[in-house]
Design an enzyme around this catalytic site. Structure first.
Site, PDB file in Angstrom:
ATOM      1  N   LYS A 203     -10.150  41.558   0.853  1.00  0.00           N
ATOM      2  CA  LYS A 203      -8.909  42.018  -0.016  1.00  0.00           C
ATOM      3  C   LYS A 203      -9.038  41.345  -1.500  1.00  0.00           C
ATOM      4  O   LYS A 203      -8.641  40.302  -1.790  1.00  0.00           O
ATOM      5  CB  LYS A 203      -7.628  41.376   0.507  1.00  0.00           C
ATOM      6  CG  LYS A 203      -6.370  42.022  -0.219  1.00  0.00           C
ATOM      7  CD  LYS A 203      -4.994  41.127  -0.467  1.00  0.00           C
ATOM      8  CE  LYS A 203      -5.336  40.147  -1.610  1.00  0.00           C
ATOM      9  NZ  LYS A 203      -5.489  40.888  -2.870  1.00  0.00           N
ATOM     10  N   GLU A 284     -10.442  27.672  -2.737  1.00  0.00           N
ATOM     11  CA  GLU A 284     -11.032  27.133  -4.203  1.00  0.00           C
ATOM     12  C   GLU A 284     -10.169  27.547  -5.017  1.00  0.00           C
ATOM     13  O   GLU A 284      -9.888  28.819  -5.159  1.00  0.00           O
ATOM     14  CB  GLU A 284     -12.431  27.920  -4.268  1.00  0.00           C
ATOM     15  CG  GLU A 284     -13.515  27.476  -3.282  1.00  0.00           C
ATOM     16  CD  GLU A 284     -13.850  26.047  -3.169  1.00  0.00           C
ATOM     17  OE1 GLU A 284     -13.677  25.409  -3.952  1.00  0.00           O
ATOM     18  OE2 GLU A 284     -13.982  25.439  -1.797  1.00  0.00           O
ATOM     19  N   CYS A 318     -13.044  29.225 -14.026  1.00  0.00           N
ATOM     20  CA  CYS A 318     -12.126  28.038 -13.422  1.00  0.00           C
ATOM     21  C   CYS A 318     -13.011  26.887 -14.072  1.00  0.00           C
ATOM     22  O   CYS A 318     -12.203  25.794 -14.113  1.00  0.00           O
ATOM     23  CB  CYS A 318     -12.305  28.128 -11.900  1.00  0.00           C
ATOM     24  SG  CYS A 318     -13.947  28.265 -11.150  1.00  0.00           S
ATOM     25  N   GLU A 413      -3.075  24.883 -16.123  1.00  0.00           N
ATOM     26  CA  GLU A 413      -4.194  25.883 -16.286  1.00  0.00           C
ATOM     27  C   GLU A 413      -3.654  26.952 -17.093  1.00  0.00           C
ATOM     28  O   GLU A 413      -2.618  27.446 -16.648  1.00  0.00           O
ATOM     29  CB  GLU A 413      -4.833  26.161 -14.910  1.00  0.00           C
ATOM     30  CG  GLU A 413      -5.940  26.839 -14.940  1.00  0.00           C
ATOM     31  CD  GLU A 413      -6.781  27.501 -13.911  1.00  0.00           C
ATOM     32  OE1 GLU A 413      -5.845  28.079 -12.863  1.00  0.00           O
ATOM     33  OE2 GLU A 413      -7.845  27.203 -13.770  1.00  0.00           O
TER      34      GLU A 413
END
Ligand code: NAD
Length: 512
Positions: A203, A284, A318, A413
């Protein structure tokens, strides 16, 4: 056979730029096509579509991918379980052969695949090229690692009985991947579990369904049997929770944001009626990555490394540096050099190969602009701070100085081209500030002081620490990648323990 990383393309060579432009033109001639789901080898349409647009030219339709719903998830999991026994009973070498062929197909289609990423994800040439190279690396590296997990493992001799222990695959799992490495991370998260015998429902992010479709084309051409890799594109609200909650989902391999990861972890913990296992979840997640520069550093070099770390791919990695922590003694000088370089960066359509392109979608752009508004109230804006060119989701390279370590700007973030510069009294203070977030993904120190470099090794709480270089761009196999704390569940992608997490140990005892 040894593992070596795929070489990156040198775009200072004019012929390479020319080849890239030719690939872009060819891909541009194929935009707007429809792509079905792939379930058990069947190609399925549902009558509804996810439309994918160029983030830098929002009127340009990249393609439409069929919109799968819950029925398609049911069907994909059924197909994955049907394929599980035949796939898992192949030898490791047989599966490795297929995986290496995927790498070969991607090598052949390298510029074309990169061009799709330039158009669908807004990656400039070098970023898109590196993404394909990394996808190839994941295939080759996991193919290289897998033989070590095959066969029987040693147990102590026991008179009158034979004891063997082997590693066996888990079953049918879900891969839920982010948009920002639409080929590399997607391919790596699929190929790792698959090479050791698992089957998958893939997905991808709704932002990059067409690159996911291109990966499936490569896997099919390479000879992946039907049902091993099932692709279901769809909307998060309709299929996200459903796939995670599903009693037939054996494991979940997730990369994405902290909030989604936590949600998945919580939901996956519930044992649904009919479920025969505790779901294994690998997560992650995000980061708030910091680079420390002290008074011993070469400040020109430090500023260049910081700009590369902060603004590569518009800060949408990231691993991107979103906090630059400078000690008082060199603070003003470093700020000046950093701002000078950041302000020169070119932003524009990725097809034109600027320093960075548009952010992935309107939400991402609004998020950056929201944090920029907060920064304007709470810190000192030194560059950028505005939307970029018309026609796409652009944000200019933005620098805030005098950011307070506990402020939102320094803690949350942002995932855009917004860098916060923080002043530290000295190195000790800088290290405290760097460690003062809930994340622990990447970090770095630029310093000539051996003791401080050694202290950073011990005390900087990150999964990937970079000393005297930029803090992005980990290479598969050389720099296993993954975070500590709330950045991840610590099994590194592209590292020696990655495949082991998709295997269970089975012990067989026979009385002789
Ligand atoms: P995201 O969390 O929005 O989405 C990630 C994936 O989860 C997508 O496939 C999305 O469709 C899916 N998803 C969303 N809601 C879901 C739900 N309720 N159930 C199941 N699936 C759901 O993240 P993103 O914007 O695609 O990616 C950016 C994020 O990923 C950043 O936070 C970045 O730091 C992180 N990231 C981490 C790593 C790493 O290795 N640690 C690598 C790349 C990106």
């Amino acid at each position: 056979m040894t593992f070596t990383n795929e070489a990156l393309t040198d775009f200072t060579v004019p012929e390479n730029v020319e080849t890239y432009r030719t690939a872009l033109t060819e891909v541009q001639g194929r935009l707007g096509a429809d792509y079905p789901l792939t379930i058990g080898g069947d190609k399925l349409e549902t009558g509804e579509w996810i439309e994918s647009y160029n983030p830098g030219r929002t009127s340009e339709l990249i393609g439409r991918s069929a919109k799968g719903g819950q029925a398609e998830i049911d069907r994909a999991l059924a197909a994955a379980w049907d394929a599980f026994r035949p796939w898992s009973t192949l030898t490791m070498d047989e599966r490795i052969t297929v995986v290496r062929r995927v790498a070969d197909v991607m090598r052949r289609r390298r510029f074309e695949l990169a061009a799709w990423m330039t158009l669908e994800a807004g990656k400039n040439y070098a970023e898109a090229d590196a993404d394909v190279a990394e996808a190839i690396d994941f295939c080759e590296y996991y193919a290289h690692q897998a033989p070590g997990l095959a066969g029987e493992h040693e147990t102590y001799p026991s008179p009158g009985e034979s004891n063997t222990a082997t590693l066996v695959p888990l079953g049918a799992g879900a891969v839920i991947s982010p948009w920002n490495f639409p080929l590399a991370i997607f391919a790596g998260m699929a190929i790792g579990p698959a090479v050791v015998g698992n089957t998958l429902v893939l997905k991808p992010s709704p932002d990059t369904p067409i690159v996911a479709q291109k990966f499936i084309e490569c896997a099919e051409e390479a000879g992946f049997p039907p049902g091993v890799l099932n692709l279901v594109t769809g909307a998060d609200a309709e299929i996200g929770d459903y796939l995670v909650d599903h009693p037939r989902t054996r494991f979940i391999n997730f990369t994405g944001s902290l909030n989604t990861g936590i949600r998945i972890n919580q939901r996956a913990a519930a044992v649904q009626p009919g479920q025969l296992w505790i779901k294994k979840v690998g997560l992650e997640m995000g980061g708030k990555d910091a680079l420390i520069v002290d008074e011993t550093a070469d400040l020109d070099y430090a500023a260049r490394m910081a700009v590369a770390s902060g603004y590569g791919f518009g800060g949408q990695k990231c691993s991107a540096m979103s906090r630059l922590i400078a000690v008082d003694a060199i603070y003003d000088e470093l700020v000046e050099r950093f701002v000078g370089l950041a302000a020169e960066l070119e932003v524009g359509p990725a097809e034109d190969n600027p320093d960075f392109g548009a952010l992935i979608n309107e939400r991402a752009r609004d998020k950056s602009l929201h944090y920029i508004d907060i920064g304007k109230e709470t810190a000192r804006l030194l560059a950028g701070g505005s939307p970029g060119p018309e026609g796409g989701h652009y944000v200019t390279p933005t620098v805030f100085a005098d950011v307070k370590p506990d402020s939102k700007l320094a803690q949350e973030e942002i995932f855009g081209p917004v860098v916060s510069i923080i002043k530290a009294r000295d190195f000790d203070d800088a290290l405290d500030i760097a460690n003062n977030t809930m994340f622990g993904l990447t970090g770095g120190l630029i310093s000539e002081d051996r003791d401080r470099l050694d202290r950073a090794k011990r005390e900087f709480e990150v999964g990937n620490l970079y000393l005297n270089r930029k803090i992005t761009g980990a290479f598969v196999g050389l720099q296993p990648f993954g975070g500590l704390r709330l950045s991840g569940t610590t099994v590194k992608a592209g590292g020696p323990y990655y495949l082991r997490q998709y295997l269970a140990e089975k012990t067989i005892v026979e009385k002789l």
